[in-house]
Design a protein around this motif. Sequence first.
Motif, PDB file in Angstrom:
ATOM      1  N   ALA A  63     -40.967 -29.716 -31.901  1.00  0.00           N
ATOM      2  CA  ALA A  63     -41.638 -30.792 -31.167  1.00  0.00           C
ATOM      3  C   ALA A  63     -43.081 -30.871 -31.669  1.00  0.00           C
ATOM      4  O   ALA A  63     -43.604 -29.902 -32.217  1.00  0.00           O
ATOM      5  N   PRO A  64     -43.708 -32.016 -31.483  1.00  0.00           N
ATOM      6  CA  PRO A  64     -45.107 -32.125 -31.920  1.00  0.00           C
ATOM      7  C   PRO A  64     -46.017 -31.184 -31.133  1.00  0.00           C
ATOM      8  O   PRO A  64     -45.721 -30.841 -29.988  1.00  0.00           O
ATOM      9  N   SER A  65     -47.090 -30.777 -31.773  1.00  0.00           N
ATOM     10  CA  SER A  65     -48.095 -29.966 -31.074  1.00  0.00           C
ATOM     11  C   SER A  65     -48.692 -30.786 -29.947  1.00  0.00           C
ATOM     12  O   SER A  65     -48.707 -32.007 -29.992  1.00  0.00           O
ATOM     13  N   LYS A  66     -49.169 -30.099 -28.909  1.00  0.00           N
ATOM     14  CA  LYS A  66     -49.812 -30.818 -27.813  1.00  0.00           C
ATOM     15  C   LYS A  66     -51.114 -30.130 -27.450  1.00  0.00           C
ATOM     16  O   LYS A  66     -51.278 -28.928 -27.632  1.00  0.00           O
ATOM     17  N   LYS A  67     -52.038 -30.953 -26.948  1.00  0.00           N
ATOM     18  CA  LYS A  67     -53.321 -30.437 -26.489  1.00  0.00           C
ATOM     19  C   LYS A  67     -53.258 -30.240 -24.990  1.00  0.00           C
ATOM     20  O   LYS A  67     -52.839 -31.126 -24.255  1.00  0.00           O
ATOM     21  N   ILE A  68     -53.689 -29.076 -24.561  1.00  0.00           N
ATOM     22  CA  ILE A  68     -53.785 -28.777 -23.136  1.00  0.00           C
ATOM     23  C   ILE A  68     -55.272 -28.752 -22.791  1.00  0.00           C
ATOM     24  O   ILE A  68     -56.050 -28.029 -23.402  1.00  0.00           O
ATOM     25  N   TYR A  69     -55.622 -29.551 -21.803  1.00  0.00           N
ATOM     26  CA  TYR A  69     -57.014 -29.677 -21.382  1.00  0.00           C
ATOM     27  C   TYR A  69     -57.251 -28.843 -20.126  1.00  0.00           C
ATOM     28  O   TYR A  69     -56.409 -28.781 -19.240  1.00  0.00           O
ATOM     29  N   SER A  70     -58.436 -28.224 -20.075  1.00  0.00           N
ATOM     30  CA  SER A  70     -58.852 -27.416 -18.919  1.00  0.00           C
ATOM     31  C   SER A  70     -60.264 -27.816 -18.528  1.00  0.00           C
ATOM     32  O   SER A  70     -61.081 -28.164 -19.389  1.00  0.00           O
ATOM     33  N   ILE A  71     -60.556 -27.734 -17.251  1.00  0.00           N
ATOM     34  CA  ILE A  71     -61.903 -28.045 -16.780  1.00  0.00           C
ATOM     35  C   ILE A  71     -62.808 -26.848 -17.063  1.00  0.00           C
ATOM     36  O   ILE A  71     -62.390 -25.699 -16.973  1.00  0.00           O
TER      37      ILE A  71
END
Length: 106
Positions: A63-71
């Motif tokens: 699957a494509p890479s994904k970005k995980i965002y955090s505060i």
Amino acid sequence: MTIQYAILGLLSRKPSSGYELKKVFEDSPYLYWSGNNNQIYKTLLQLQKDDLISSETIHQDGAPSKKIYSITKSGMAELKNWIMTTSAVPEFKKPFLIQLAWADML
């Protein structure tokens, strides 16, 4: 709705990808937002530029890479400051539909 603060609020609960944030907006009865997907990603880029969020790229097999965002800590402080401000009285977009909802009383 202020999309920046809605995203910060969601990320304060759990780190998420842009796609996951989009799904929350689509599925939530209380986070009504009529913008497009590009606005979510542009907002994420701006929040990251302002050091209010950070991201981590997760590589996935098949699957494509994904970005995980955090505060970030400064993002949390910004969110808390915003929560403490006075907000404007909301406007209803379609007052007729609200009247219609109680038309059975007539």
